[in-house]
Design a protein around this motif. Structure first.
Motif, PDB file in Angstrom:
ATOM      1  N   ASN A 195       0.822  -1.215   0.000  1.00 13.95           N
ATOM      2  CA  ASN A 195       0.000   0.000   0.000  1.00 13.95           C
ATOM      3  C   ASN A 195       0.855   1.264   0.000  1.00 13.95           C
ATOM      4  N   GLY A 196       1.977   1.193  -0.703  1.00 11.34           N
ATOM      5  CA  GLY A 196       2.862   2.349  -0.811  1.00 11.34           C
ATOM      6  C   GLY A 196       3.841   2.511   0.335  1.00 11.34           C
ATOM      7  N   ASP A 197       3.775   1.631   1.328  1.00 14.43           N
ATOM      8  CA  ASP A 197       4.695   1.701   2.467  1.00 14.43           C
ATOM      9  C   ASP A 197       5.699   0.558   2.406  1.00 14.43           C
ATOM     10  N   ARG A 198       6.860   0.819   2.955  1.00 13.94           N
ATOM     11  CA  ARG A 198       7.922  -0.190   2.994  1.00 13.94           C
ATOM     12  C   ARG A 198       7.913  -0.863   4.360  1.00 13.94           C
ATOM     13  N   GLY A 251      -5.417  -0.551   1.289  1.00 15.71           N
ATOM     14  CA  GLY A 251      -4.828   0.368   0.323  1.00 15.71           C
ATOM     15  C   GLY A 251      -5.713   0.686  -0.869  1.00 15.71           C
ATOM     16  N   LEU A 252      -6.982   0.286  -0.837  1.00 16.74           N
ATOM     17  CA  LEU A 252      -7.854   0.543  -1.980  1.00 16.74           C
ATOM     18  C   LEU A 252      -8.326   1.992  -2.065  1.00 16.74           C
ATOM     19  N   GLU A 304     -10.230  10.460   2.911  1.00 20.52           N
ATOM     20  CA  GLU A 304     -11.052   9.670   3.823  1.00 20.52           C
ATOM     21  C   GLU A 304     -12.372   9.312   3.157  1.00 20.52           C
ATOM     22  N   GLN A 305     -12.274   8.804   1.965  1.00 23.08           N
ATOM     23  CA  GLN A 305     -13.463   8.343   1.264  1.00 23.08           C
ATOM     24  C   GLN A 305     -13.213   6.908   0.826  1.00 23.08           C
ATOM     25  N   LEU A 306     -14.269   6.234   0.499  1.00 21.74           N
ATOM     26  CA  LEU A 306     -14.149   4.851   0.069  1.00 21.74           C
ATOM     27  C   LEU A 306     -13.777   4.778  -1.409  1.00 21.74           C
ATOM     28  N   HIS A 307     -13.114   3.696  -1.765  1.00 24.02           N
ATOM     29  CA  HIS A 307     -12.877   3.395  -3.179  1.00 24.02           C
ATOM     30  C   HIS A 307     -14.246   3.140  -3.810  1.00 24.02           C
ATOM     31  N   LEU A 358     -13.262  -7.366  -2.806  1.00 22.45           N
ATOM     32  CA  LEU A 358     -12.868  -6.012  -3.187  1.00 22.45           C
ATOM     33  C   LEU A 358     -11.544  -6.007  -3.947  1.00 22.45           C
ATOM     34  N   CYS A 359     -10.562  -6.747  -3.439  1.00 22.12           N
ATOM     35  CA  CYS A 359      -9.264  -6.809  -4.117  1.00 22.12           C
ATOM     36  C   CYS A 359      -9.375  -7.529  -5.456  1.00 22.12           C
TER      37      CYS A 359
END
Length: 166
Positions: free
Chosen positions: A12-15, A80-81, A87-90, A112-113
């Motif tokens: 999700n963009g984090d290491r 991470g979607l 702060e909104q939903l995918h 969802l994924c």
């Protein structure tokens, strides 16, 4: 004998620099080492789809993949979607909410994924292709009709958003 390994997962963009055993699955590493508990473990045999995450944009059963295999890959979980920093939903999450496609919610992250990966690879699948993709995941609470309706609505919304940004 299992030996510990240091691996780097990009989730999700984090290491995440973590230490794992040889045979630790990606699902267990995400939950236990990264603290991302949105990925659920159901059957642990790759049948139910509750553990589905995106690995390099492809839906993967994380209970069947070793964490070592995911080193250096881009992993996206249900956490991470939603759009980063918002702060909104995918749109897929919103459609599941709008169409009451969630009952107990255990299978929902996998659905969802799965749909996120499908729509990223094939933005406009026909309803039969949607049904076929959704049939790979199990839900014991719904009759799948609301899940299909939510998938169709999410697809429409994602197409609208992509046309608006073009």
């Amino acid at each position: 004998m299992n030996r510990p390994h240091r691996v780097t997962l990009y989730v999700n963009g984090d290491r995440y620099d973590i230490q794992i055993e040889d045979r630790m699955t990606l699902a267990d590493a995400l939950r236990d080492e990264c603290g991302l508990t949105g990925t659920h473990l159901g059957c642990e045999h790759g049948v139910c789809g509750a553990c589905t995450v995106l690995v390099d944009t492809q839906p993967v059963r994380s209970c069947l993949m070793f964490a070592l295999q995911a080193e250096g890959c881009s992993i996206r979980t249900v956490e991470g979607l939603a759009p980063e920093g918002e702060e909104q939903l995918h749109p897929i999450q919103q459609a599941f909410w709008d169409f009451h496609a969630v009952q107990c919610g255990f299978c929902t992250p996998g659905f969802l994924c799965l749909l996120a990966g499908l729509f990223e690879g094939t933005p406009d699948p026909c309803v039969e292709a949607l049904r076929d993709a959704l049939s790979s995941n199990l839900c014991r609470c719904t009759g799948y009709q609301t899940i299909v309706a939510a998938a169709v609505a999410a697809q429409r919304r994602l197409l609208e958003l992509s046309e608006g940004s073009a």
